[in-house]
Design an enzyme around this catalytic site. Structure first.
Site, PDB file in Angstrom:
ATOM      1  N   ASN A   1      27.922  47.273  17.803  1.00 19.88           N
ATOM      2  CA  ASN A   1      29.134  47.645  18.536  1.00 19.88           C
ATOM      3  C   ASN A   1      30.196  46.567  18.411  1.00 19.88           C
ATOM      4  O   ASN A   1      29.884  45.396  18.175  1.00 19.88           O
ATOM      5  CB  ASN A   1      28.828  47.807  20.031  1.00 19.88           C
ATOM      6  CG  ASN A   1      27.773  48.853  20.298  1.00 19.88           C
ATOM      7  OD1 ASN A   1      27.944  50.016  19.955  1.00 19.88           O
ATOM      8  ND2 ASN A   1      26.664  48.444  20.899  1.00 19.88           N
TER       9      ASN A   1
ATOM     10  N   HIS B   1      36.820  36.365  31.346  1.00 14.62           N
ATOM     11  CA  HIS B   1      36.355  36.254  32.736  1.00 14.62           C
ATOM     12  C   HIS B   1      35.910  37.616  33.258  1.00 14.62           C
ATOM     13  O   HIS B   1      36.438  38.132  34.239  1.00 14.62           O
ATOM     14  CB  HIS B   1      37.452  35.626  33.602  1.00 14.62           C
ATOM     15  CG  HIS B   1      37.807  34.236  33.154  1.00 14.62           C
ATOM     16  ND1 HIS B   1      37.474  33.108  33.876  1.00 14.62           N
ATOM     17  CD2 HIS B   1      38.421  33.794  32.018  1.00 14.62           C
ATOM     18  CE1 HIS B   1      37.892  32.030  33.216  1.00 14.62           C
ATOM     19  NE2 HIS B   1      38.468  32.425  32.084  1.00 14.62           N
TER      20      HIS B   1
ATOM     21  N   ASP C   1      33.620  29.604  34.252  1.00 14.31           N
ATOM     22  CA  ASP C   1      34.992  29.083  34.241  1.00 14.31           C
ATOM     23  C   ASP C   1      34.954  27.634  33.749  1.00 14.31           C
ATOM     24  O   ASP C   1      34.308  26.778  34.374  1.00 14.31           O
ATOM     25  CB  ASP C   1      35.598  29.044  35.652  1.00 14.31           C
ATOM     26  CG  ASP C   1      35.879  30.415  36.259  1.00 14.31           C
ATOM     27  OD1 ASP C   1      35.805  31.432  35.562  1.00 14.31           O
ATOM     28  OD2 ASP C   1      36.175  30.427  37.474  1.00 14.31           O
TER      29      ASP C   1
ATOM     30  N   HIS D   1      40.553  26.405  32.118  1.00 13.69           N
ATOM     31  CA  HIS D   1      41.013  27.666  32.702  1.00 13.69           C
ATOM     32  C   HIS D   1      42.198  27.432  33.643  1.00 13.69           C
ATOM     33  O   HIS D   1      43.054  28.303  33.774  1.00 13.69           O
ATOM     34  CB  HIS D   1      39.839  28.304  33.459  1.00 13.69           C
ATOM     35  CG  HIS D   1      40.158  29.573  34.189  1.00 13.69           C
ATOM     36  ND1 HIS D   1      40.925  30.582  33.647  1.00 13.69           N
ATOM     37  CD2 HIS D   1      39.789  30.010  35.420  1.00 13.69           C
ATOM     38  CE1 HIS D   1      41.007  31.577  34.511  1.00 13.69           C
ATOM     39  NE2 HIS D   1      40.349  31.253  35.597  1.00 13.69           N
TER      40      HIS D   1
ATOM     41  N   HIS E   1      39.827  26.861  42.429  1.00 13.04           N
ATOM     42  CA  HIS E   1      40.113  26.671  41.005  1.00 13.04           C
ATOM     43  C   HIS E   1      40.908  25.378  40.797  1.00 13.04           C
ATOM     44  O   HIS E   1      40.606  24.584  39.891  1.00 13.04           O
ATOM     45  CB  HIS E   1      40.921  27.843  40.440  1.00 13.04           C
ATOM     46  CG  HIS E   1      40.133  29.085  40.150  1.00 13.04           C
ATOM     47  ND1 HIS E   1      39.762  29.988  41.110  1.00 13.04           N
ATOM     48  CD2 HIS E   1      39.647  29.572  38.977  1.00 13.04           C
ATOM     49  CE1 HIS E   1      39.088  30.981  40.547  1.00 13.04           C
ATOM     50  NE2 HIS E   1      38.999  30.759  39.250  1.00 13.04           N
TER      51      HIS E   1
HETATM   52  C1  23J Z   1      43.006  33.892  37.274  1.00 14.61           C
HETATM   53  C2  23J Z   1      43.728  33.809  38.443  1.00 14.61           C
HETATM   54  C3  23J Z   1      43.095  33.827  39.656  1.00 14.61           C
HETATM   55  C4  23J Z   1      41.711  33.950  39.693  1.00 14.61           C
HETATM   56  C5  23J Z   1      40.958  34.036  38.531  1.00 14.61           C
HETATM   57  C6  23J Z   1      41.619  34.029  37.330  1.00 14.61           C
HETATM   58  C7  23J Z   1      39.481  34.153  38.576  1.00 14.61           C
HETATM   59  O1  23J Z   1      38.901  34.432  39.576  1.00 14.61           O
HETATM   60  C8  23J Z   1      38.649  33.806  37.414  1.00 14.61           C
HETATM   61  O2  23J Z   1      37.921  34.647  36.892  1.00 14.61           O
HETATM   62  O3  23J Z   1      38.667  32.656  37.013  1.00 14.61           O
HETATM   63  S1  23J Z   1      40.924  33.977  41.259  1.00 14.61           S
HETATM   64 MN    MN Z   2      36.777  33.150  35.936  1.00 10.09          MN
END
Ligand code: 23J
Ligand code: MN
Length: 258
Positions: free
Chosen positions: A62, A69, A75, A79, A208
């Protein structure tokens, strides 16, 4: 006997079990929805290249299309903007030994049952430590919320007129774990390592911001945390070696005493 032959023996006799902390990955796997002004991460689509047919008479395979994500995923520090200039911040440059570490499981399931917007606090962590000991450096901190037991995207995302509601970390709890405890990272059962409401926090998405700024990792959409002891398990979480990757779906395994 060496530690590794003891391990092989223990896996064979069942005194150490392998627990799969990974959710199935498919077209129905829920993905985070950000406000419309931002780019969106697509869920999984899968297209057959061949299936024992004219396109490949003896083989099945496939093509996958998905955001990095999606589903149970990793992560990397790159990121987030706070981690963009750190060394070894991408999936192919993080030293592989950092993908294996002891796990501390913080059971917040009673708190999250009472309040879907529950945020872990330093006081909560210190209470856990008074019972189980100090969180060791270079360990995974796994937040048990029982969110993985929710059925379907709607219950998991839990969106109402004020946005998504799911548990996470207060900014000072992330700072304690990253800076004072020097953890490898945090793992959660929700689709992201920040609370559902965290886009409106100061700073936005504080977990994050703090974790990745400190070179720490995230694991999202884990399951089976209820099968792990508070301490004593080892987690193996190695993302795909994507060049420049900000993260990837992965298989997360725990070795745990039976
Ligand atoms: C980008 C912006 C906010 C968030 C996230 C990504 C994630 O949760 C992620 O998967 O890293 S909260
Ligand atoms: Mn993520």
């Amino acid at each position: 006997m060496s530690v590794l032959s003891q391990l092989v023996e223990a896996l064979r006799d069942g005194s150490i079990r392998v627990v799969d902390l990974t959710q199935p990955l498919g077209p129905d796997t829920p993905v985070i929805g950000l406000p419309d002004i931002f780019g969106q991460s697509p869920g999984l689509t899968m297209d057959v290249i061949s299936r024992y047919d004219d396109a490949g008479p003896a083989w099945y395979w496939n093509t996958l299309n998905l955001g990095e994500h999606t589903g149970t995923h990793f992560d990397a520090p790159v990121h987030w903007v706070t981690g963009k200039d750190l060394p070894n911040n991408t999936t192919e440059t993080i030293p592989a030994h950092q993908y294996v570490g002891p796990a501390c499981v913080l059971d917040c399931s009673a708190d999250t049952a009472a309040d879907p917007d529950f945020l872990l606090t330093p006081a909560w962590i210190e209470r856990w430590e008074s019972e189980h000991g100090r969180i060791p450096a270079q360990s995974w901190v796994l937040l048990r919320t029982d969110w993985s037991k929710r059925d379907g995207a709607e219950a998991i995302l839990n969106v109402d007129e004020s946005g998504p509601h799911s548990p996470g970390f207060r900014a000072d709890a992330s700072e304690l774990l990253a800076n004072d405890r020097d953890v490898l990272g945090v793992g959660v059962e929700t689709i992201g390592t920040d609370a559902g409401q965290a886009g409106g926090f100061d700073p936005p998405f504080p977990n994050h911001t703090t974790m990745h700024g400190a070179g720490k990792f995230g694991l999202a959409s884990l399951c089976n945390l209820d099968l792990l002891p508070a301490t004593g398990a080892i987690v193996i979480a190695a993302p795909l070696k994507i060049v420049g990757g900000s993260g990837s779906p992965l298989r997360v395994l725990a070795l745990t005493p039976a």
